[in-house]
Design a protein around this motif. Sequence first.
Motif, mmCIF file in Angstrom:
data_model
loop_
_atom_site.group_PDB
_atom_site.id
_atom_site.type_symbol
_atom_site.label_atom_id
_atom_site.label_comp_id
_atom_site.label_asym_id
_atom_site.label_seq_id
_atom_site.Cartn_x
_atom_site.Cartn_y
_atom_site.Cartn_z
ATOM 1 N N UNK A 99 35.204 48.368 43.824
ATOM 2 C CA UNK A 99 36.163 49.424 43.544
ATOM 3 C C UNK A 99 35.510 50.376 42.549
ATOM 4 N N UNK A 100 35.957 51.628 42.504
ATOM 5 C CA UNK A 100 35.221 52.675 41.784
ATOM 6 C C UNK A 100 35.130 52.393 40.284
ATOM 7 N N UNK A 101 34.074 52.856 39.659
ATOM 8 C CA UNK A 101 33.851 52.567 38.243
ATOM 9 C C UNK A 101 34.793 53.303 37.297
ATOM 10 N N UNK A 102 35.531 54.312 37.785
ATOM 11 C CA UNK A 102 36.415 55.036 36.877
ATOM 12 C C UNK A 102 37.749 54.344 36.662
ATOM 13 N N UNK A 103 37.965 53.186 37.289
ATOM 14 C CA UNK A 103 39.162 52.395 37.034
ATOM 15 C C UNK A 103 38.971 51.586 35.752
ATOM 16 N N UNK A 104 39.925 51.665 34.832
ATOM 17 C CA UNK A 104 39.850 50.942 33.568
ATOM 18 C C UNK A 104 41.107 50.097 33.388
ATOM 19 N N UNK A 105 40.916 48.815 33.092
ATOM 20 C CA UNK A 105 42.037 47.892 32.957
ATOM 21 C C UNK A 105 42.283 47.542 31.491
ATOM 22 N N UNK A 106 43.542 47.491 31.127
ATOM 23 C CA UNK A 106 43.965 46.976 29.831
ATOM 24 C C UNK A 106 44.819 45.745 30.091
ATOM 25 N N UNK A 107 44.362 44.604 29.631
ATOM 26 C CA UNK A 107 45.054 43.345 29.913
ATOM 27 C C UNK A 107 46.189 43.110 28.929
ATOM 28 N N UNK A 108 47.328 42.734 29.458
ATOM 29 C CA UNK A 108 48.446 42.253 28.655
ATOM 30 C C UNK A 108 48.929 40.946 29.269
ATOM 31 N N UNK A 109 49.624 40.148 28.497
ATOM 32 C CA UNK A 109 50.093 38.878 29.034
ATOM 33 C C UNK A 109 51.159 39.074 30.099
ATOM 34 N N UNK A 110 51.901 40.179 29.981
ATOM 35 C CA UNK A 110 52.970 40.468 30.942
ATOM 36 C C UNK A 110 53.191 41.971 30.978
ATOM 37 N N UNK A 111 53.657 42.475 32.106
ATOM 38 C CA UNK A 111 53.971 43.907 32.182
ATOM 39 C C UNK A 111 55.120 44.258 31.248
ATOM 40 N N UNK A 112 55.902 43.248 30.853
ATOM 41 C CA UNK A 112 56.986 43.478 29.907
ATOM 42 C C UNK A 112 56.502 43.937 28.547
ATOM 43 N N UNK A 113 55.212 43.778 28.261
ATOM 44 C CA UNK A 113 54.664 44.208 26.976
ATOM 45 C C UNK A 113 54.432 45.722 26.916
ATOM 46 N N UNK A 114 54.432 46.396 28.068
ATOM 47 C CA UNK A 114 54.080 47.816 28.116
ATOM 48 C C UNK A 114 55.225 48.666 27.597
ATOM 49 N N UNK A 115 55.005 49.274 26.464
ATOM 50 C CA UNK A 115 55.984 50.179 25.861
ATOM 51 C C UNK A 115 55.825 51.566 26.474
ATOM 52 N N UNK A 116 56.915 52.318 26.480
ATOM 53 C CA UNK A 116 56.861 53.680 27.018
ATOM 54 C C UNK A 116 55.816 54.530 26.297
ATOM 55 N N UNK A 117 55.672 54.310 25.003
ATOM 56 C CA UNK A 117 54.762 55.150 24.233
ATOM 57 C C UNK A 117 53.308 54.967 24.663
ATOM 58 N N UNK A 118 52.969 53.822 25.258
ATOM 59 C CA UNK A 118 51.607 53.627 25.750
ATOM 60 C C UNK A 118 51.319 54.566 26.914
ATOM 61 N N UNK A 119 52.310 54.726 27.785
ATOM 62 C CA UNK A 119 52.148 55.613 28.944
ATOM 63 C C UNK A 119 52.004 57.057 28.486
ATOM 64 N N UNK A 120 52.891 57.482 27.572
ATOM 65 C CA UNK A 120 52.822 58.858 27.087
ATOM 66 C C UNK A 120 51.551 59.106 26.292
#
Length: 289
Positions: free
Chosen positions: A149-170
């Motif tokens: 898969x292309x090299x411009x994909x970057x992953x940030x690991x969290x234990x659960x998607x429930x950890x993702x706060x709205x402010x991270x997206x913004x």
Amino acid sequence: SRGIFFAGCAEGPKDIKESVTQASAAAARAMRLMNPGMLTVEAITAEVNPELCNACGLCAKACPYNAISVDTKAKTAAKVTEAACAGCGTCAAECPTSAITMNHFTDAQIEAQIDAILEEDSAERILVFACNWCSYAGADFAGVSRLRYPPHTRLIRTMCSGRIHEKFIWRAFEKGAPVVLVSGCHIGDCHYINANHWTERRVKRVWKKKVLPPRKLKRPCKSLRGIVRANRKGDHGTHSREYKSDHLNPISHFSYFYIYGGLGNLSSRKENQPFITPTYCSASGCIVK
């Protein structure tokens, strides 16, 4: 819970032999927990700052394991039972006063990863928030299987998607990310019981804050080999950049996606605000609403 077991007909109809076998296995499992004399828990647990906590009770409602107690009437700060905390991080994402800190997955640590990923060539990056148990495992499996898969994909690991706060997206959009993906377990199959239901609610709140109305496709994509478009409205009309979503197929077979698209720097000018596209994706396909 690690200390509760179902055996025999308590789980479902069984004959005597099967019930005895299952009861013996449950007893052996219980002995493993009781023999050490103390319970060992993971270091990934939540901590509450009593000075910031306003005793709203949202964290207690969000916790899938009832590991948080709070008296909303007496306005006493929330308390976390570390032995019951599984470390999903949903409480930290729901806390309106940022009073909860997730050890090893703090807000500062995740934001530092976002900043580092988008420090250079941010317009060429696809930022993926990956659940440890499904999408991140899928990406790891892709590497083991030598799937490209292309090299411009970057992953940030969290234990659960429930950890993702709205402010991270913004924050990702503010740093110039064209596409942000929030990925987690399929609804009804979360590793942390129902934590991804809170992710879904949070995602809908983000969609309500969209600047432009979501575009619609005449028909859903039949597979993940579709195109995810990120648009912005600028001085020269609407510009678009295309990302082939089949590049993310190794992850998609293990997870459920929420896709956001947006180009431009949020802090620069109002016209360059993101075009948010609500998109549901799974191994069976994508639906862009």
